[in-house]
Design a protein around this motif. Sequence first.
Motif, PDB file in Angstrom:
ATOM      1  N   GLN A   1       6.419  14.794 -20.322  1.00  0.00           N
ATOM      2  CA  GLN A   1       6.908  13.822 -20.826  1.00  0.00           C
ATOM      3  C   GLN A   1       7.906  13.989 -21.910  1.00  0.00           C
ATOM      4  OE1 GLN A   1       3.029  13.227 -22.467  1.00  0.00           O
ATOM      5  NE2 GLN A   1       1.725  12.402 -20.624  1.00  0.00           N
ATOM      6  N   ASP A   2       9.393  14.589 -21.377  1.00  0.00           N
ATOM      7  CA  ASP A   2      10.111  14.268 -22.676  1.00  0.00           C
ATOM      8  C   ASP A   2      10.917  13.362 -22.321  1.00  0.00           C
ATOM      9  OD1 ASP A   2       9.388  17.389 -23.647  1.00  0.00           O
ATOM     10  OD2 ASP A   2      10.306  18.254 -22.060  1.00  0.00           O
TER      11      ASP A   2
ATOM     12  N   ALA B   1      23.396  23.200 -19.949  1.00  0.00           N
ATOM     13  CA  ALA B   1      23.095  24.453 -20.740  1.00  0.00           C
ATOM     14  C   ALA B   1      22.082  24.441 -19.893  1.00  0.00           C
ATOM     15  CB  ALA B   1      22.368  24.154 -22.205  1.00  0.00           C
ATOM     16  N   ALA B   2      21.442  24.436 -19.291  1.00  0.00           N
ATOM     17  CA  ALA B   2      19.997  24.437 -18.956  1.00  0.00           C
ATOM     18  C   ALA B   2      20.574  25.337 -17.645  1.00  0.00           C
ATOM     19  CB  ALA B   2      18.723  23.297 -18.656  1.00  0.00           C
TER      20      ALA B   2
ATOM     21  N   LEU C   1      16.441  18.926 -12.575  1.00  0.00           N
ATOM     22  CA  LEU C   1      15.922  18.683 -14.104  1.00  0.00           C
ATOM     23  C   LEU C   1      15.582  17.611 -15.286  1.00  0.00           C
ATOM     24  CD1 LEU C   1      16.012  20.807 -16.571  1.00  0.00           C
ATOM     25  CD2 LEU C   1      17.842  19.952 -16.702  1.00  0.00           C
ATOM     26  N   GLN C   2      16.045  16.381 -14.351  1.00  0.00           N
ATOM     27  CA  GLN C   2      15.441  15.264 -15.301  1.00  0.00           C
ATOM     28  C   GLN C   2      14.010  15.146 -14.817  1.00  0.00           C
ATOM     29  OE1 GLN C   2      16.746  14.124 -17.134  1.00  0.00           O
ATOM     30  NE2 GLN C   2      18.774  13.008 -16.736  1.00  0.00           N
TER      31      GLN C   2
ATOM     32  N   ASP D   1      16.870   9.515  -6.883  1.00  0.00           N
ATOM     33  CA  ASP D   1      18.108  10.816  -6.217  1.00  0.00           C
ATOM     34  C   ASP D   1      17.532  11.971  -6.348  1.00  0.00           C
ATOM     35  OD1 ASP D   1      18.579  12.254  -4.496  1.00  0.00           O
ATOM     36  OD2 ASP D   1      21.203  11.897  -5.370  1.00  0.00           O
ATOM     37  N   ALA D   2      16.097  12.437  -7.078  1.00  0.00           N
ATOM     38  CA  ALA D   2      15.510  12.882  -7.388  1.00  0.00           C
ATOM     39  C   ALA D   2      13.981  13.409  -6.582  1.00  0.00           C
ATOM     40  CB  ALA D   2      15.279  12.863  -8.819  1.00  0.00           C
ATOM     41  N   PRO D   3      13.696  14.324  -6.490  1.00  0.00           N
ATOM     42  CA  PRO D   3      11.989  14.921  -6.391  1.00  0.00           C
ATOM     43  C   PRO D   3      10.965  14.617  -7.159  1.00  0.00           C
ATOM     44  CG  PRO D   3      13.489  16.368  -7.614  1.00  0.00           C
ATOM     45  CD  PRO D   3      13.971  15.743  -7.534  1.00  0.00           C
TER      46      PRO D   3
END
Length: 456
Positions: A61-62, A72-73, A53-54, A93-95
């Motif tokens: 660009q959020d 919530a997501a 999600l990050q 540690d993110a795609p």
Amino acid sequence: MSTSRAAYGRVGETERAAFRAGPVDEESASRLATNGLDYRRIAVDSDEYAGWLQSVARGFQDGERTAEQIAAARERSGYRRLTGVFDPESPMDAPVATIASWLGELTVPGEAMIPSCAISAVTVAPTHRRKGVARAMLEGELRAAQAAGIPMAMLTVSESPLYGRYGFAPAGAGASWRIETKRAGWIGPQPAGRIDFISRERVRELLPVLHERVRHRRPGEIEVPGSHWDGFAGTNPAAEKTADKRAVQYSDAAGDVRGVAVYAVRENHDDFTKATVSVHYLLAETDDAYAALWRFLLELDLVAEVHAAELSVDEPLLWMIADQRAANVSVRDHQYVRIIDVVAALETRRYGGPGVLVLDVSDSLGIAAGRYLLEADEAGAARVRSLGEGETIDAVTVTLGVTELSATYLGGVSLATLAAAGRVTVTGAGDAASDALAKAARVLSWHTAPRLSIWY
């Protein structure tokens, strides 16, 4: 082998669940692996979800998501198939790339609905561009949909030039309106029902019910996932500026609720008589509800302008105001579709006139390529079949790519327009070229402009 129209019904939960749980496409996984990248699905309830999600937020660009927003997501994302591309050498540690998809229904000409793969959340980190990542993900989702027997794919886009290479076409335009309220002058109907303010919780209850009643009427509309209604109604506790949203309902003379509107007001501190209203969503089941809600919004006190987006290119509202120049209307591409199964897709929709066409379709991905015979009857229904190698038919022949065929699918662009733009070629069976084009354009036309009322 193409599937006949009779084999398609409503998309069931079994099919949705199987699609969510399905493996990533092997061809795309192998292609990404040659660049040292790992292509895998992400479970919503896994530890990897927060990083996914990050990455999506960064791609659009959020700002970075808070723990509350992630929770919530996560709660509202169970309907989606989530996929990420990971770089084992990355310190995060993110795609480095993301994509989401789900199975839903698309309304097509003739008030029919066709199962479709909706695609969203497509991002690639700037550090990993020009490595074939986006291509691998998009082609992978298309092949996954094809393997699941889904005849269509659809998406809305941030960057419009990117998706034509995968066979997607802008098939339904969206209109944005800016209306000067004092200049507009209401000359439309004045229905006998009533307008009442309602809570955000109540409008959240009404939106999906009303939408289910009306989405079959307009080509381009889709089955809306429940979490989207939280966004419109302002009932997502992690969303921003929810307190700004106000909701009203229209009840007819019998007391039945036939429409709702959600809007916000921005005050003008230099002139308190010139506030701006932004319409977040207006949903009307009847003509009376449509007229009453728009009249209410245009006649609000202390308001100089009303802004609305994702409207149709042929809104009746234009003919309900005395001065049409009070409305500044801009149009741009909005709903994109991509035909996967030509036979199933073309047999599902209805047509603007009878006729026999041979469609010679090219497809760089090899998914929809072939020659097809379309025979539309007086009622607008069509029988479609693949033509065998060397089989000849004495009929008007349309030579086009799957992108151009997809562009015509919802009836939003005329084949004649595409021919004039050099995008299609039409040859006649004993007819002059102009007559052949007129015949083909009439068959593939539709009398109602497509519309999609949301982003996804």
